[in-house]
Design an enzyme around this catalytic site. Structure first.
Site, PDB file in Angstrom:
ATOM      1  N   ASP A 134      51.059  64.172  59.009  1.00  0.00           N
ATOM      2  CA  ASP A 134      51.216  65.558  58.587  1.00  0.00           C
ATOM      3  C   ASP A 134      52.560  65.791  57.908  1.00  0.00           C
ATOM      4  O   ASP A 134      53.626  65.570  58.495  1.00  0.00           O
ATOM      5  CB  ASP A 134      51.087  66.483  59.811  1.00  0.00           C
ATOM      6  CG  ASP A 134      51.101  67.942  59.426  1.00  0.00           C
ATOM      7  OD1 ASP A 134      50.390  68.313  58.473  1.00  0.00           O
ATOM      8  OD2 ASP A 134      51.832  68.719  60.075  1.00  0.00           O
TER       9      ASP A 134
ATOM     10  N   GLU B 118      47.578  63.961  65.390  1.00  0.00           N
ATOM     11  CA  GLU B 118      48.482  64.409  64.344  1.00  0.00           C
ATOM     12  C   GLU B 118      49.900  63.957  64.680  1.00  0.00           C
ATOM     13  O   GLU B 118      50.401  64.222  65.775  1.00  0.00           O
ATOM     14  CB  GLU B 118      48.435  65.930  64.221  1.00  0.00           C
ATOM     15  CG  GLU B 118      49.375  66.494  63.161  1.00  0.00           C
ATOM     16  CD  GLU B 118      49.370  68.014  63.150  1.00  0.00           C
ATOM     17  OE1 GLU B 118      48.579  68.583  62.396  1.00  0.00           O
ATOM     18  OE2 GLU B 118      50.161  68.613  63.907  1.00  0.00           O
TER      19      GLU B 118
ATOM     20  N   LYS C 108      40.087  75.500  57.812  1.00  0.00           N
ATOM     21  CA  LYS C 108      40.621  76.736  57.238  1.00  0.00           C
ATOM     22  C   LYS C 108      39.536  77.369  56.369  1.00  0.00           C
ATOM     23  O   LYS C 108      39.512  77.214  55.139  1.00  0.00           O
ATOM     24  CB  LYS C 108      41.883  76.453  56.431  1.00  0.00           C
ATOM     25  CG  LYS C 108      43.040  75.955  57.292  1.00  0.00           C
ATOM     26  CD  LYS C 108      44.249  75.597  56.453  1.00  0.00           C
ATOM     27  CE  LYS C 108      45.367  75.048  57.328  1.00  0.00           C
ATOM     28  NZ  LYS C 108      46.535  74.598  56.529  1.00  0.00           N
TER      29      LYS C 108
ATOM     30  N   ARG D 116      25.390  92.953  43.170  1.00  0.00           N
ATOM     31  CA  ARG D 116      26.725  92.603  43.634  1.00  0.00           C
ATOM     32  C   ARG D 116      26.692  91.626  44.796  1.00  0.00           C
ATOM     33  O   ARG D 116      27.518  90.714  44.869  1.00  0.00           O
ATOM     34  CB  ARG D 116      27.487  93.882  44.023  1.00  0.00           C
ATOM     35  CG  ARG D 116      28.897  93.678  44.561  1.00  0.00           C
ATOM     36  CD  ARG D 116      29.707  92.639  43.801  1.00  0.00           C
ATOM     37  NE  ARG D 116      29.768  92.859  42.378  1.00  0.00           N
ATOM     38  CZ  ARG D 116      30.120  91.937  41.505  1.00  0.00           C
ATOM     39  NH1 ARG D 116      30.430  90.705  41.914  1.00  0.00           N
ATOM     40  NH2 ARG D 116      30.154  92.201  40.221  1.00  0.00           N
TER      41      ARG D 116
ATOM     42  N   LYS E 196      46.687  67.854  68.093  1.00  0.00           N
ATOM     43  CA  LYS E 196      47.646  68.352  67.113  1.00  0.00           C
ATOM     44  C   LYS E 196      49.012  68.567  67.761  1.00  0.00           C
ATOM     45  O   LYS E 196      49.184  68.418  68.981  1.00  0.00           O
ATOM     46  CB  LYS E 196      47.123  69.638  66.484  1.00  0.00           C
ATOM     47  CG  LYS E 196      45.736  69.456  65.834  1.00  0.00           C
ATOM     48  CD  LYS E 196      45.414  70.523  64.844  1.00  0.00           C
ATOM     49  CE  LYS E 196      46.127  70.274  63.525  1.00  0.00           C
ATOM     50  NZ  LYS E 196      45.751  71.265  62.492  1.00  0.00           N
TER      51      LYS E 196
END
Length: 305
Positions: free
Chosen positions: A243, A222, A156, A121, A188
């Protein structure tokens, strides 16, 4: 002339620290056998099913693709075998990134049957996950194959698995954006909001401060509106991340930026959207979907009787 190579990374297998990989494998093993992560230790710390039923005769298993896929992570097999202190031997038959057809054998492992069952597994969890990312990335990169625009991932990622997942993106034909918070100044919207520097002179001043901080680092900003572009360009940012722009605004932004900075589109990027924007002249398109929208692929651990 824009030097786009400065804006991309390509994590290869040899770039990944094996010490970190071994930690992940060891944790996965201890979750399975020792219940690591639980406050209360389990009564038994072994594979009780295998201990009850299986003799330790020598056996062989085939790791088989049950669907068409892009394999990734097969080089983890010897590290997993070593972590379990198994005497098993292995053969990898298809290299990471080479397309595998349904029914094709990716690798074989031979060793004591009990050890193979205990490792099964953990081996499959790693390979199915990473192959899912590589296979998903190939779909996106194929959508851009007749375009000069390059496909990027994002930060992410699954905690602890970042560089394995970014390696899987490269395996599927994509490129890596920044690797962490350490290798680029990426300003950002929340950075700008915290400094009340969304537009105008305050935006210009914020970027100039960032550029003066370290001249060895690229500065990317951004933006989420056309009105932000002029002060960002005037401050000589290296790249603009556009964005969640709609298609019309993306086109207008690219015309405004021209060759003054590198362009990257992000936000709301789907496979169908790639076909709509791939001819606009963007340098990059980035999407977290390569990883967080990927699905584990179907790979089997078939006993070779």
């Amino acid at each position: 002339m824009k030097n786009l190579e400065k804006f991309i990374n390509k994590i290869n297998w040899d770039d990944i620290n094996p010490v970190q990989i071994k930690r992940l494998i060891s944790f996965a093993k201890d979750e399975d056998l020792l219940g690591i992560g639980l406050i209360q230790k389990p009564m038994f710390t072994e594979d009780v099913t295998t201990s009850a039923l299986i003799s330790n005769k020598t056996a062989k298993v085939n790791i088989v693709a049950r669907q068409d896929l892009t394999p990734c992570g097969l080089k983890l097999i010897p590290l997993i075998i070593n972590c379990y202190e198994s005497d098993s031997s292995f053969t990898i038959l298809i290299n990471d990134g080479h397309l595998a057809n349904q029914g094709e054998v990716l690798a074989t492992i031979q060793g004591p049957s009990a050890e193979l069952l205990i490792m099964e597994r953990v081996i499959l969890n790693f390979i199915q996950h990473l192959s899912g990312i590589a296979s998903n990335t190939l779909l996106y990169s194929n959508a851009l194959k007749d375009s000069d625009t390059k496909l990027l991932d994002t930060r992410k990622t699954t905690p602890g698995y970042r560089f394995l997942e970014k390696y899987a993106v490269v395996t599927g034909g994509g490129y890596n954006h920044r690797l962490g918070l350490f290798d680029r100044i990426l300003i950002k919207d929340n950075h700008l909001a915290s400094e009340s520097a969304i537009v105008g002179e305050r935006l210009f001043d914020a970027i100039k401060r960032a550029k003066q901080f370290n001249n060895q680092l690229l500065v990317e900003v951004e933006v989420d509106s056309i009105e932000q572009i002029e002060p960002v360009l005037n401050a000589k940012a290296d790249a603009l991340l556009l964005d969640n722009f709609n298609n019309a605004d993306l086109s207008a932004a690219i015309d405004l930026i021209k060759n003054k900075a590198v362009t990257e589109a992000s936000g709301g990027i789907t496979l169908s959207r790639l076909n709509e924007i791939k001819s606009l002249g963007l340098d990059f398109i980035s999407t977290g979907a390569l990883i967080h929208q990927s699905k584990w692929v179907d790979i089997a651990f078939d006993w070779d009787c």
